[in-house]
Structures are given as C-alpha cells and as structure tokens.
Design an enzyme around this catalytic site. Structure first.
Site, PDB file in Angstrom:
ATOM      1  N   ASP A 184       4.623  82.585  31.433  1.00 42.08           N
ATOM      2  CA  ASP A 184       5.184  81.648  32.680  1.00 42.08           C
ATOM      3  C   ASP A 184       5.759  82.583  33.363  1.00 42.08           C
ATOM      4  O   ASP A 184       4.734  82.971  34.122  1.00 42.08           O
ATOM      5  CB  ASP A 184       7.165  81.327  31.664  1.00 42.08           C
ATOM      6  CG  ASP A 184       7.801  83.144  32.187  1.00 42.08           C
ATOM      7  OD1 ASP A 184       7.138  83.888  31.848  1.00 42.08           O
ATOM      8  OD2 ASP A 184       8.473  82.925  33.203  1.00 42.08           O
TER       9      ASP A 184
ATOM     10  N   GLU B  73       9.500  85.514  31.208  1.00 39.77           N
ATOM     11  CA  GLU B  73       9.589  86.229  31.599  1.00 39.77           C
ATOM     12  C   GLU B  73      10.001  86.068  32.522  1.00 39.77           C
ATOM     13  O   GLU B  73      11.403  87.495  33.386  1.00 39.77           O
ATOM     14  CB  GLU B  73       8.126  87.211  31.707  1.00 39.77           C
ATOM     15  CG  GLU B  73       8.875  88.699  32.046  1.00 39.77           C
ATOM     16  CD  GLU B  73       8.403  88.886  33.695  1.00 39.77           C
ATOM     17  OE1 GLU B  73       8.790  90.270  34.327  1.00 39.77           O
ATOM     18  OE2 GLU B  73       8.093  88.582  34.323  1.00 39.77           O
TER      19      GLU B  73
HETATM   20 ZN    ZN Z   1       5.554  88.897  35.812  1.00 40.79          ZN
END
Ligand code: ZN
Length: 408
Positions: free
Chosen positions: A80, A173
C-alpha cells in the site's frame, strides 16, 4: 529485470490504503498489485504462492538440496501507499546522470531541491526516479517489493545457494495494520527482514516505544460576571496540563534517541476540553517515566481542582523491537556482514517511528528493517535511486548467502 524497472511497473498500480476502511485490506484496489505479484512469483519459479482474503501475498523459495538445515529466513514489504497524498496516475520519470541541482517536477510548480533534501548532493551522477509532483512515487514501499522480487528471481535463475526463503507482501502498513493478520505459520521463517527503509546501508533494529494519551478536562461553567472562586475553565486546565510537560521534549526539538510528547489534537471550551498526545521513546525506562510524568501532572491537578477534573487514558501502541531482536542478534549481524561484503559500511540509526517488523518481532519473528534506496517518502518529493536499488537487491541476496554459508 532490474529492480527499478519493477518499481516503475508497480508504481503505476494504484494501491493507496485508507484510514476509513474497517476491514483488511482497507481498499480492495490493493488486490490489483497483490494478484499481479502472485502471477509474477509463479513465473519466476516460486512455490506456495498464495493471496489470502486479507490481501497478503505469500511465496517460497524452497531450500536447495543440502541446505535444508539453514535457518529459514523471510523478507517482507508492503504494497500500500499512504492514504493522505494522491497515489493514482503515478508518472515516474527517470533522470540519468543527475547533476546535483534542483529538479522541477513537471508543471506542478514543485521542485525537488538539495536545499530541502541535502542527501541529494551525494547522489550526483546517479540515476533518479522522481514523480511529476502531483502524486507520491510509492517507492515506499514498492521499491522494497521490487528489490525482494528481483532478489528472488536472481536466487532462482543464477542458482545462488540458499536455505528456505519466504516472501510476504502485506497490505495496509501505512495505516498501522501491516503485520497484524500475517500468518506466521504459513510464512514459516525463523528470522525476518522488512525491506522498507531509506538510505544505504542503514540497517534498523531499534524503534520507538509508543503510546497514545487522551486527556479529558472537566470544567465548571458559571456566568463569567459572577465567576469568582467558582468557575473552572476546562480550556485553561488543558493549557495548564500542557505547560507542565517538559517543553523541549517535542518532535521539532528532538532527534536520534531523544523521545518526546507530541500534542496531536486539542479542543476545548469552558465546560470540557480534550488533549491528544502521542508519547515516544526508544528507552524502555524513559518511556515509562514519560507516562509517569503525565500521570503525576493529572494527579497534581486533581488534588488542586478536585478529583475527576482530569482524566488521563494512556493506550500502549507498539514497543521497541530491540528487546526481541537482541536474543537472536545474528539477524542483525548477518545483515551487517552482507553489507560489508558489498563494500558498504553499515549503520544502524534508531527508527523514529514503528515498522511492521516491530509488531512481528513481538509475535516471535525478529525482524529488522533493510534500506530500499529511496527517499522523501509520503509526499510528492519521493524519489528512488536506481543504482542504490541494485545494491539493496544485492544486500538481500548476500544476506541469503550469509545464512547459506552456515549450512551444517
Ligand atoms: Zn513503508
């Protein structure tokens, strides 16, 4: 394929996560890259390739014959990009033989300049990948994804001796959920590395201890004309609370191992007020002292204004991975050894934040962070360095080699 070519390919796939989503992945578009990666992993000859319902991509390079006893290692990166800056229609531009000066980012009006990013001076002569100034590049962490994929391809193609190597690409994340649903059993590594760092050859294995604090203030509202000895103004209580915190311990005045209190939000009127903080410190004891300090201020104010005036809620967020890395310190030593074998002098700066690896370390997979050769993350000035990406790829390969050298 070179790592930077993969980065350019992945950068064009929109994978921004979202703070809004309550499920993992927070945005279904992350599957676009996850599925493409799974396809590619199969093509390069990895086994056990699997995309689960939460958008984690798993794959394995089984141990060579005779290397079955080598410590199984794993490499992780996140797919992401940040939710709060555009990540769609990314137009990566290659700048060859960078002259060390300002780079105008297309017609965006933004300029990538050594005045803001002093490390650029050291990149003179190298090949840079920059944005058009309107989006992130997504090198955080698609550079890491690209380097792991390229290393995996080379391990298999060039028949580099290796133990079992597992790979996992994680979603979300950037919104703090990257490692939460990772299936460590399926992953099957004993020691891991996130490839989500910055400059060569920084090998990070210390991060902040982190907590969030919410402080609520209850005031007593009466007509201001007749308020003498009666009114308690909650907004002023909030200011009083903040004034008792050490004023130099804030993000803008600290670096390295220096911790801080960071006021992230405030709201308040006479009736009630609220302050939100994050508390950060690498040192376990100082971290505890910081939380104690807040508790003491709350207690003091309650003694002064009456019980229940100040309510403090501290929530633990994440912890410094060093505690879990120390007992298996070979995980760091191998990375240092691999860096030196490439002629690099490894450094180890403390991360002033957290990583997926911090969470994984506490779940039983000691997991330091490797560099990606990219900089200026989370905004339009993000850039990657092609030559450094090659070195980061070599670093992964040499770490795998270092473990293989220990075969019994
Ligand atoms: Zn990162």
């Amino acid at each position: 394929m070179k790592a930077y070519e993969r980065l350019i390919k992945y950068a064009k796939i929109h994978t921004a996560s979202s703070e809004e989503g309550s499920e993992t992945p927070s945005t279904s578009r992350q599957f676009d890259l996850a599925n493409a990666l799974a396809e590619e992993m199969k093509q390069i000859g990895m086994t056990g390739v699997y995309v689960d319902g939460h958008c984690y991509v798993y794959g394995v390079i089984e141990a060579d014959k005779g290397y079955e006893n080598v410590t199984p290692t794993g490499f992780l990166a996140h797919i992401d990009t940040v939710p709060d800056f555009p990540g769609e229609n990314v137009c990566p531009r290659i700048i060859e033989n960078y002259d060390g000066g300002d780079i105008a980012l297309s017609d965006s009006g933004r300029v990538l300049s050594p005045a803001d990013f002093p490390h650029l001076e050291k990149l003179k002569g190298k090949t840079l990948i920059v944005t058009d100034g309107k989006t992130v590049l997504g090198a955080d962490d698609k550079a890491g994804v690209a380097e792991i994929m390229t290393a995996a391809e080379r391990i298999i193609k060039e028949k580099i001796p290796h133990g079992r190597v597992s790979v996992c690409f994680c979603p979300d994340e950037e919104i703090g959920h990257g490692a939460a649903l990772l299936d460590l059993g399926r992953f099957g590594a004993e020691l891991g590395y996130t490839v989500d760092g910055g400059a060569l050859a920084d090998i990070e294995y210390e991060n902040f201890n982190a907590a969030g604090a919410e402080v609520l203030f209850r005031g007593k509202n009466v007509h201001p004309g007749g308020a003498k000895n009666t009114m308690i103004n909650a907004a002023l209580l909030a200011m009083e609370f903040n004034s008792m915190l050490p004023s130099a311990d804030v993000p803008s005045l600290t670096e390295g191992y220096e911790g801080f209190f960071h006021l992230t939000e405030m709201s308040g009127a006479v009736d009630s007020a609220k302050l939100s903080y994050i508390i950060r410190d690498h040192d376990e004891n100082t971290f505890r002292a910081r939380k104690k300090c807040m508790e003491h201020i709350a207690k003091t104010m309650n003694e002064k204004y009456g019980e229940g005036t100040v309510t403090l809620n501290i929530k633990e967020q994440y912890r410094n991975m060093i505690e879990m890395v120390k007992p298996r310190f070979e995980v760091v030593e191998k990375a240092f050894e691999a860096a030196r074998s490439l002629g690099l002098e490894p450094t180890a700066s403390p991360i002033r934040g957290g990583t997926d690896g911090a969470q994984l370390s506490f779940r039983g997979l000691p997991c330091p962070n490797l560099p990606t050769g990219s900089y200026g993350h989370h905004g339009p000035y993000e850039h990657a360095v092609c030559e450094d990406m090659d070195v980061c790829t070599d670093l992964i390969i040499n770490i795998i080699r270092c473990y293989a050298n220990d075969k019994k």
